[in-house]
Design an enzyme around this catalytic site. Sequence first.
Site, mmCIF file in Angstrom:
data_model
loop_
_atom_site.group_PDB
_atom_site.id
_atom_site.type_symbol
_atom_site.label_atom_id
_atom_site.label_comp_id
_atom_site.label_asym_id
_atom_site.label_seq_id
_atom_site.Cartn_x
_atom_site.Cartn_y
_atom_site.Cartn_z
ATOM 1 N N SER A 107 3.231 59.911 113.047
ATOM 2 C CA SER A 107 2.767 60.638 114.225
ATOM 3 C C SER A 107 2.383 62.064 113.872
ATOM 4 C CB SER A 107 3.836 60.580 115.314
ATOM 5 O OG SER A 107 3.329 61.015 116.545
ATOM 6 N N ASP A 251 -3.380 63.795 117.692
ATOM 7 C CA ASP A 251 -2.490 63.813 116.534
ATOM 8 C C ASP A 251 -2.911 62.709 115.563
ATOM 9 O OD1 ASP A 251 -1.657 61.701 118.143
ATOM 10 O OD2 ASP A 251 0.462 61.993 117.730
ATOM 11 N N ASP A 253 -1.997 59.735 114.721
ATOM 12 C CA ASP A 253 -2.063 58.324 115.116
ATOM 13 C C ASP A 253 -2.686 58.135 116.499
ATOM 14 O OD1 ASP A 253 0.222 59.375 116.410
ATOM 15 O OD2 ASP A 253 1.130 57.389 116.566
#
Length: 462
Positions: A107, A251, A253
């Site tokens: 992440s 971000d 992902d």
Amino acid sequence: MTLIKSISGIRGTIGGKPSENLTPIDAVKFAAAYGTFIKSRNVSKESLTVVIGRDARISGKMIASLVANTLVGLGINVIDLGLSTTPTVEVAVPLENADGGIILTASHNPKQWNALKLLNEKGEFLNGQEGEKILEIAENEDLTFAEVDNLGTYSKNNTYLDKHIQEVLNLELVDVDAIKNANFKVVVDGVNSTGGIFIPALLKALNVTCVELYCTPNGEFPHNPEPLKEHLTDISELVVKEQADLGIVVDPDVDRLAIISEDGSMFGEEYTLVACADYVLGKLGGGNTVSNLSSSRALRDVTKQHGGNYTAAAVGEVNVVQKMKETNTVIGGEGNGGIIYPASHYGRDSLVGVALFLSHLANKKVSCKTLRDSYPSYYMSKNKIELTPQINVDAILETMAKNYQNEEVNTIDGVKIDFKNKWIHLRKSNTEPIIRIYTEATSQKDADDLAVRFINEIKAIT
């Protein structure tokens, strides 16, 4: 260097020693535990399938290969989406009639980190009980691999960029015509991960002029990948320079979405969900919403304006999704820019968020800054108190709840105390001896002062 095992998966820094970092051995062990868990839930099925996908981290290809071949060694068929996003894998799992999914991403963590995020057959994150079972399997190494004639298969599927985008465009409330007619110009910061592929492709499908910034998916993050104001000076300047209508930041992902207004100011990560909810509730004539306890009060205010009911959930996507299902919620998510829209799927999805946000802007026919100014203004302060391991954090939180029992107190996840024009949320960390302290008020000073007040109160009783 760190390795963190939790009910939501395993994450850590690459390199170092096994069980202390995310090494190849740890990746294989945990993937095997997950595969064994999937097999235990489907003992009557002759053939099992798991979908995997990864962000653009430097370690991603290595970890993906280890995970895929471990699952094949367990007799599980693997569909590899390659460079993908968290919501894309979530969408792919049910479309492929798969039995689970693994997303290889840490992440918003820096590039030295990676992780295995685990999904069920619905493409949703596993719950706490299921996560505990996988940890137990991994700890006991209760693993049995397939014999040579029963190995799984491995295949690649590169179609889900287009499939995911089409799923978004097909959503009833995504006003494709209005967006196309608005002639938007947008700057995109993809932090050199898969958002640099997926968000521009979505914008192209919507006839939006896209100016790409850090959209090369090489995993070399040009700034701290968490989409917070202090990390986004480059895109703020470029939005103004390009005279763009807005900026879009995701971000690595692509499950968190932040917006930059046309003057370079932050629309506010907390307000991404507020704006999308305002649009959906307006189109539906009302409805229920959910966010976690640490999210802005602005969502509650907007929901009430539309005649709906707002509910707060414990922090964590699994908890938010569960509460959304319980309350028949039409849109929800987390204040970190995570949009969960059940008409699409039960997962944070920046592609869905972009499409809903642009639909809202196109229908309102106002600037991004004007839209932001139309919402209640709240300011947050995020702090923490470090404690020695000997201190009983639960006892501290219990005391704070008791001290403020005349106020509106919620104890489903730590302690949240709602005052008339402000709130504070105190919760203990699952991984370190600290108390996280989130406050919100109608001015930054009041939010900061409230945090200092409670920090001093907690220190006085420890």
